[in-house]
Design an enzyme around this catalytic site. Structure first.
Site, PDB file in Angstrom:
ATOM      1  N   GLY A 292     -32.384  67.298 -22.420  1.00 24.26           N
ATOM      2  CA  GLY A 292     -30.886  67.022 -23.012  1.00 24.26           C
ATOM      3  C   GLY A 292     -29.661  65.658 -23.710  1.00 24.26           C
TER       4      GLY A 292
ATOM      5  N   GLN B 298     -23.023  60.418 -25.494  1.00 23.96           N
ATOM      6  CA  GLN B 298     -23.201  59.863 -23.505  1.00 23.96           C
ATOM      7  C   GLN B 298     -23.840  58.090 -23.703  1.00 23.96           C
ATOM      8  OE1 GLN B 298     -25.628  63.314 -22.791  1.00 23.96           O
ATOM      9  NE2 GLN B 298     -24.566  62.522 -20.968  1.00 23.96           N
TER      10      GLN B 298
ATOM     11  N   CYS C  86     -25.410  67.018 -15.632  1.00 24.28           N
ATOM     12  CA  CYS C  86     -25.750  66.760 -16.812  1.00 24.28           C
ATOM     13  C   CYS C  86     -25.704  65.483 -16.117  1.00 24.28           C
ATOM     14  CB  CYS C  86     -23.790  66.916 -17.243  1.00 24.28           C
ATOM     15  SG  CYS C  86     -23.113  65.387 -18.382  1.00 24.28           S
ATOM     16  N   LEU C  87     -26.334  64.462 -17.407  1.00 23.13           N
ATOM     17  CA  LEU C  87     -26.626  62.781 -16.950  1.00 23.13           C
ATOM     18  C   LEU C  87     -25.317  61.959 -16.922  1.00 23.13           C
ATOM     19  CD1 LEU C  87     -29.373  62.780 -19.424  1.00 23.13           C
ATOM     20  CD2 LEU C  87     -30.226  63.293 -17.074  1.00 23.13           C
TER      21      LEU C  87
ATOM     22  N   HIS D  39     -24.111  73.059 -24.248  1.00 28.31           N
ATOM     23  CA  HIS D  39     -23.994  71.808 -23.355  1.00 28.31           C
ATOM     24  C   HIS D  39     -23.243  70.963 -23.883  1.00 28.31           C
ATOM     25  CE1 HIS D  39     -24.288  69.611 -19.553  1.00 28.31           C
ATOM     26  NE2 HIS D  39     -24.235  68.891 -20.407  1.00 28.31           N
ATOM     27  N   GLU D  40     -24.817  70.325 -25.282  1.00 26.29           N
ATOM     28  CA  GLU D  40     -24.548  69.232 -26.265  1.00 26.29           C
ATOM     29  C   GLU D  40     -23.375  68.827 -27.377  1.00 26.29           C
ATOM     30  OE1 GLU D  40     -27.698  68.158 -23.567  1.00 26.29           O
ATOM     31  OE2 GLU D  40     -26.196  66.812 -24.278  1.00 26.29           O
TER      32      GLU D  40
ATOM     33  N   HIS E  95     -19.963  68.224 -25.712  1.00 31.69           N
ATOM     34  CA  HIS E  95     -20.264  66.826 -25.671  1.00 31.69           C
ATOM     35  C   HIS E  95     -19.201  65.849 -26.978  1.00 31.69           C
ATOM     36  CE1 HIS E  95     -21.165  65.211 -21.745  1.00 31.69           C
ATOM     37  NE2 HIS E  95     -22.463  65.515 -21.855  1.00 31.69           N
TER      38      HIS E  95
HETATM   39  O1  LIG Z   1     -26.154  66.026 -19.538  1.00 30.69           O
HETATM   40  C1  LIG Z   1     -26.893  66.599 -20.743  1.00 30.69           C
HETATM   41  N1  LIG Z   1     -26.987  66.553 -21.902  1.00 30.69           N
HETATM   42  O2  LIG Z   1     -25.593  65.952 -21.846  1.00 30.69           O
HETATM   43  N2  LIG Z   1     -28.690  65.969 -20.052  1.00 30.69           N
HETATM   44  C2  LIG Z   1     -28.833  67.886 -19.208  1.00 30.69           C
HETATM   45  C3  LIG Z   1     -28.764  68.862 -20.392  1.00 30.69           C
HETATM   46  C4  LIG Z   1     -28.628  70.202 -19.898  1.00 30.69           C
HETATM   47  C5  LIG Z   1     -27.826  71.286 -20.121  1.00 30.69           C
HETATM   48  C6  LIG Z   1     -27.752  72.108 -19.905  1.00 30.69           C
HETATM   49  C7  LIG Z   1     -28.521  73.009 -19.243  1.00 30.69           C
HETATM   50  C8  LIG Z   1     -29.683  71.693 -18.585  1.00 30.69           C
HETATM   51  C9  LIG Z   1     -29.596  70.478 -18.469  1.00 30.69           C
HETATM   52  C10 LIG Z   1     -29.727  67.938 -18.029  1.00 30.69           C
HETATM   53  O3  LIG Z   1     -29.548  67.545 -17.269  1.00 30.69           O
HETATM   54  O4  LIG Z   1     -30.735  67.722 -18.982  1.00 30.69           O
HETATM   55 ZN   LIG Z   2     -24.156  66.289 -20.195  1.00 32.45          ZN
END
Ligand SMILES: O=C(NO)N[C@@H](Cc1ccccc1)C(=O)O
Ligand SMILES: [Zn+2]
Length: 154
Positions: free
Chosen positions: A47, A52, A100-101, A142-143, A146
């Site tokens: 996601g 981001q 989270c990325l 989660h998104e 953001h």
């Molecule tokens: O940072 C982001 N999205 O904002 N990416 C997360 C999304 C996510 C959300 C909830 C649980 C697991 C993963 C990721 O690790 O790919």
């Molecule tokens: Zn995130």
């Protein structure tokens, strides 16, 4: 599509509320959606939200699939939600270690609603209302955080 730089924790844009998209048909919006997907895939994400990639817009991508970061994630077609609104969240919740990325090399146990009802525009401009559950509902929450300027906290 282009792989874009990902904003990391500490960048002001991640703490700001993103703005509603006025015209989903704008070619710049369509390109942003493509670039968000390419950027998320390159980072092995499931996601991503527009802030981001430094775009303060209410666009999120949900694209759960089993990968090395989430081996038991369900498989789904990647979905862009434009101007998402969470209409309802179940009282029932579950706990899961989220990544989270924008917060690399970190997992944070987060309690999230098990089910939710979302209204959003598709990238084609269709207004839809859908109910999700489980890991996909979690990613959406989660998104959505953001675009509200909320980050998971290590
Ligand atoms: O940072 C982001 N999205 O904002 N990416 C997360 C999304 C996510 C959300 C909830 C649980 C697991 C993963 C990721 O690790 O790919
Ligand atoms: Zn995130």
């Amino acid at each position: 599509p282009h792989i874009l730089p990902i904003a990391k924790r500490g960048e002001p844009i991640l703490q700001q509320r993103a703005h509603t998209v006025s015209n989903v048909h704008d070619p710049a919006i369509q390109q942003l959606i493509d670039n968000m997907l390419a950027t998320m895939l390159a980072a092995n994400g499931v996601g991503i939200a527009a802030p981001q990639v430094f775009s303060p817009l209410r666009i999120i991508i949900v694209a759960s699939r089993p990968n090395q970061r989430y081996p038991d994630a369900p498989l789904m077609e990647p979905l862009a939600l434009v101007n998402p609104e969470i209409l309802w969240r179940s009282a029932e919740t579950s706990l899961y270690d989220e990544g989270c990325l924008s917060v690399p090399d970190t997992r944070v146990p987060m309690e999230r609603a098990e089910q939710l009802q979302v209204r959003y525009l598709t990238r084609d401009g269709q207004a839809v209302e859908t109910r999700y559950h489980g890991f996909i509902a979690r990613i959406i929450q989660h998104e959505y955080d953001h675009i509200e300027g909320i980050l998971i906290q290590p």
